[in-house]
Design a protein around this motif. Structure first.
Motif, PDB file in Angstrom:
ATOM      1  N   ALA A 244      10.239  -3.010   1.087  1.00  0.00           N
ATOM      2  CA  ALA A 244      10.304  -2.676   2.505  1.00  0.00           C
ATOM      3  C   ALA A 244      10.985  -1.324   2.658  1.00  0.00           C
ATOM      4  N   LEU A 245      10.542  -0.567   3.632  1.00  0.00           N
ATOM      5  CA  LEU A 245      11.185   0.697   3.991  1.00  0.00           C
ATOM      6  C   LEU A 245      11.943   0.483   5.292  1.00  0.00           C
ATOM      7  N   GLY A 246      13.235   0.707   5.241  1.00  0.00           N
ATOM      8  CA  GLY A 246      14.076   0.461   6.399  1.00  0.00           C
ATOM      9  C   GLY A 246      13.987   1.563   7.436  1.00  0.00           C
TER      10      GLY A 246
ATOM     11  N   GLN B 297       6.242   0.145   0.893  1.00  0.00           N
ATOM     12  CA  GLN B 297       5.790   1.161  -0.070  1.00  0.00           C
ATOM     13  C   GLN B 297       5.668   0.525  -1.447  1.00  0.00           C
ATOM     14  N   ASP B 298       4.620   0.898  -2.166  1.00  0.00           N
ATOM     15  CA  ASP B 298       4.463   0.433  -3.541  1.00  0.00           C
ATOM     16  C   ASP B 298       5.356   1.244  -4.470  1.00  0.00           C
ATOM     17  N   VAL B 299       5.869   0.559  -5.481  1.00  0.00           N
ATOM     18  CA  VAL B 299       6.571   1.212  -6.576  1.00  0.00           C
ATOM     19  C   VAL B 299       5.569   1.374  -7.708  1.00  0.00           C
ATOM     20  N   ILE B 300       5.374   2.600  -8.161  1.00  0.00           N
ATOM     21  CA  ILE B 300       4.329   2.916  -9.131  1.00  0.00           C
ATOM     22  C   ILE B 300       4.930   3.089 -10.525  1.00  0.00           C
ATOM     23  N   ASP B 301       4.345   2.397 -11.493  1.00  0.00           N
ATOM     24  CA  ASP B 301       4.691   2.621 -12.895  1.00  0.00           C
ATOM     25  C   ASP B 301       4.081   3.965 -13.309  1.00  0.00           C
ATOM     26  N   PRO B 302       4.889   4.955 -13.665  1.00  0.00           N
ATOM     27  CA  PRO B 302       4.318   6.274 -13.976  1.00  0.00           C
ATOM     28  C   PRO B 302       3.516   6.312 -15.269  1.00  0.00           C
ATOM     29  N   PHE B 303       3.567   5.266 -16.062  1.00  0.00           N
ATOM     30  CA  PHE B 303       2.741   5.212 -17.262  1.00  0.00           C
ATOM     31  C   PHE B 303       1.324   4.726 -16.939  1.00  0.00           C
ATOM     32  N   THR B 304       1.232   3.656 -16.161  1.00  0.00           N
ATOM     33  CA  THR B 304      -0.087   3.110 -15.828  1.00  0.00           C
ATOM     34  C   THR B 304      -0.656   3.698 -14.545  1.00  0.00           C
TER      35      THR B 304
END
Length: 481
Positions: free
Chosen positions: A37-39, A22-29
């Motif tokens: 990784a998702l376990g 899963q991507d981690v998204i910067d909530p500003f950009t």
């Protein structure tokens, strides 16, 4: 872009068993800044097995040995404070100043508090001929949220380790970066292998399996009431202890005679702090009816004084909400308030002026709100303040208590004695009197659908202990002739 495809298990970084990421998204950009990784249940089983193996030796360590490890953790955390603050700002949008002055500092404070409690805690007491001792409960599963990530991680991990428990942490999959740094801190501090483990994952993939896992003795969960109900149901079959810190819809009672300008401004800014993403935020402002117009004007001014923008800009005082799901939810709640007939005094559905991107919600003030409206009853978890007029003090107390929640409450009164009297009548786990700040040594938690159990300080420490009675342990006292 950062890549974090390993989990911290048994003192080492090991690859995930599956292939989900899963991507981690910067909530500003609104752009990805990392990939995790998702376990799944296999990763959790490895972590729980490591924690189970490590438990006997860690539980048997002396108070002094565990204190030495905690002090090393505190030192390693202090060395990483700036990186931790930056990670928090990047993953959930807090202004960097707030991340440095509140988020990162809160984590450090809870670690120090855990060490302080351990140093002076009386594990044994005598009652008649019975020796009562308190022992670590065992392997603990910890599920933490995205809104105050380090605060919630440290206030669980610190006391759990201090009590002699071993842990498996599942941080929020949308805000995992600071948790990964926290794992590095514990590794650098020399926490023994298996005592602390971290598995990233979502609720269905790891959270549900954690709640149901037969080898987890205790589950500590922070999140929404809806998710808390699901966790409790999943945990029921194994009869494990479940401690929950859930939602809130906290009232702030302003009593006639208080310094209105100061009290309303403080109330509004407390509501909007962290973009309104605090379970204990004072989101219902109860004011005397004849002061309603004046209070609304002050709240509007406070809202409009905030500066939304790039969280990494030192001038920014309001960041975006943490993710796209929350952004959509908050906007729908504002739309509901408009449909219900609440008066929009400032804010609304559009992004703040000049911001074309980011999950920004204008600091919003609704006036002439009835306590029957959804915006006054449901947790919005965004920068939305509802102002409710009342006729008498009795009515205000009844309105404050008319909620399914009971996490926190706030009272601003002309004198402390008056505030004390009201506080005793409020059905909430915490009450702030005349602007008093929270105390990390005192218990944090709520009544009713705001959860069960307590975090912080001595009572938070005791959540991770079992009580054992040893009858006949003490010598029988001889009667005087």
């Amino acid at each position: 872009m950062q890549e974090h495809l390993n989990f911290y298990i048994d003192g080492a970084w090991v690859p995930a068993q599956g292939t989900r990421t899963q991507d981690v998204i910067d909530p500003f950009t609104e752009q990805p800044v990392a990939r995790i990784a998702l376990g799944d249940a296999r990763d959790l089983d490895r972590a729980v097995a490591a924690a189970r193996r490590a438990f006997p030796a860690w539980a048997a360590q002396s108070r002094e040995q565990r204190l030495a490890v905690l002090q090393a953790v505190i030192a390693a955390y202090e060395a990483r404070m700036d990186a931790i603050a930056m990670a928090v700002s990047l993953e959930m949008g807090a202004p960097l100043t707030l991340a440095r002055q509140a988020h990162a500092v809160a984590g450090l404070s809870h670690l120090k508090q855990a060490a302080q409690v351990l140093a002076g805690y009386a594990f044994d007491e005598v009652l008649n001929r019975t020796r009562i001792t308190r022992e670590p409960i065992g392997v603990c599963g910890l599920i933490t949220p995205w809104n105050w990530p380090l605060n919630q991680i440290a206030c669980k991990v610190g006391p759990a380790l201090a009590a002699g428990c071993t842990v498996v942490l599942k941080p929020s999959e949308t805000a995992p970066l600071s948790a990964l740094l926290f794992a590095q801190v514990l590794h650098e501090a020399g926490v023994p292998p298996g005592v602390f483990n971290l598995v990233n994952g979502d609720g269905p993939g790891v959270g549900a399996a954690m709640a149901a896992h037969a080898d987890i003795d205790m589950l500590s969960f922070t999140g929404s009431t809806r998710a808390g109900v699901a966790v409790a149901k999943a945990a029921a079959d194994t009869v494990k202890r479940v401690a929950q810190e859930l939602g809130g819809k906290s009232p702030h009672l302003l009593i006639d005679g208080v310094d209105l300008a100061s009290a309303v401004r403080q109330a509004a800014l407390q509501c909007f702090r962290n973009s309104g993403q605090s379970c204990n935020a004072p989101t219902r402002l109860l004011v005397p009816a004849h002061l309603h117009a004046a209070a609304t004007a002050i709240a509007v001014e406070a809202a409009q004084s905030l500066r939304p923008g790039d969280p990494r800009d030192a001038a920014t005082t309001l960041g975006p909400v943490a993710n796209a799901v929350q952004y959509a939810k908050v906007r729908e709640c504002i739309a509901t308030g408009l449909r219900e007939g609440a008066q929009l005094a400032t804010g609304g559905l559009e992004r703040p002026e000049g911001l074309a991107q980011g999950y920004f919600v204008q600091p919003t003030v609704f006036a002439h709100v009835s306590n029957t409206m959804a915006v006054a009853r449901e947790e919005i978890f965004g920068p939305v303040l509802c102002i409710l007029p009342y006729g008498s003090e009795e009515e205000a107390i009844a309105m404050a208590n008319d909620t399914v929640y009971g996490l926190s409450a706030y009272v601003s009164a002309p004198d402390l004695a008056h505030a004390r009297r009201i506080a005793r009548r409020l059905r909430a786990g915490m009450v702030h009197l005349n602007g008093a700040r929270a105390d990390h040594a005192a218990p944090f938690g709520g009544y009713r659908q705001s959860g069960n159990g307590r975090e912080w300080g001595r009572m938070g420490f005791e959540e991770f202990l079992e009580a054992k009675s040893m009858f006949g342990y003490e010598e029988e006292q001889q009667q005087a002739a």
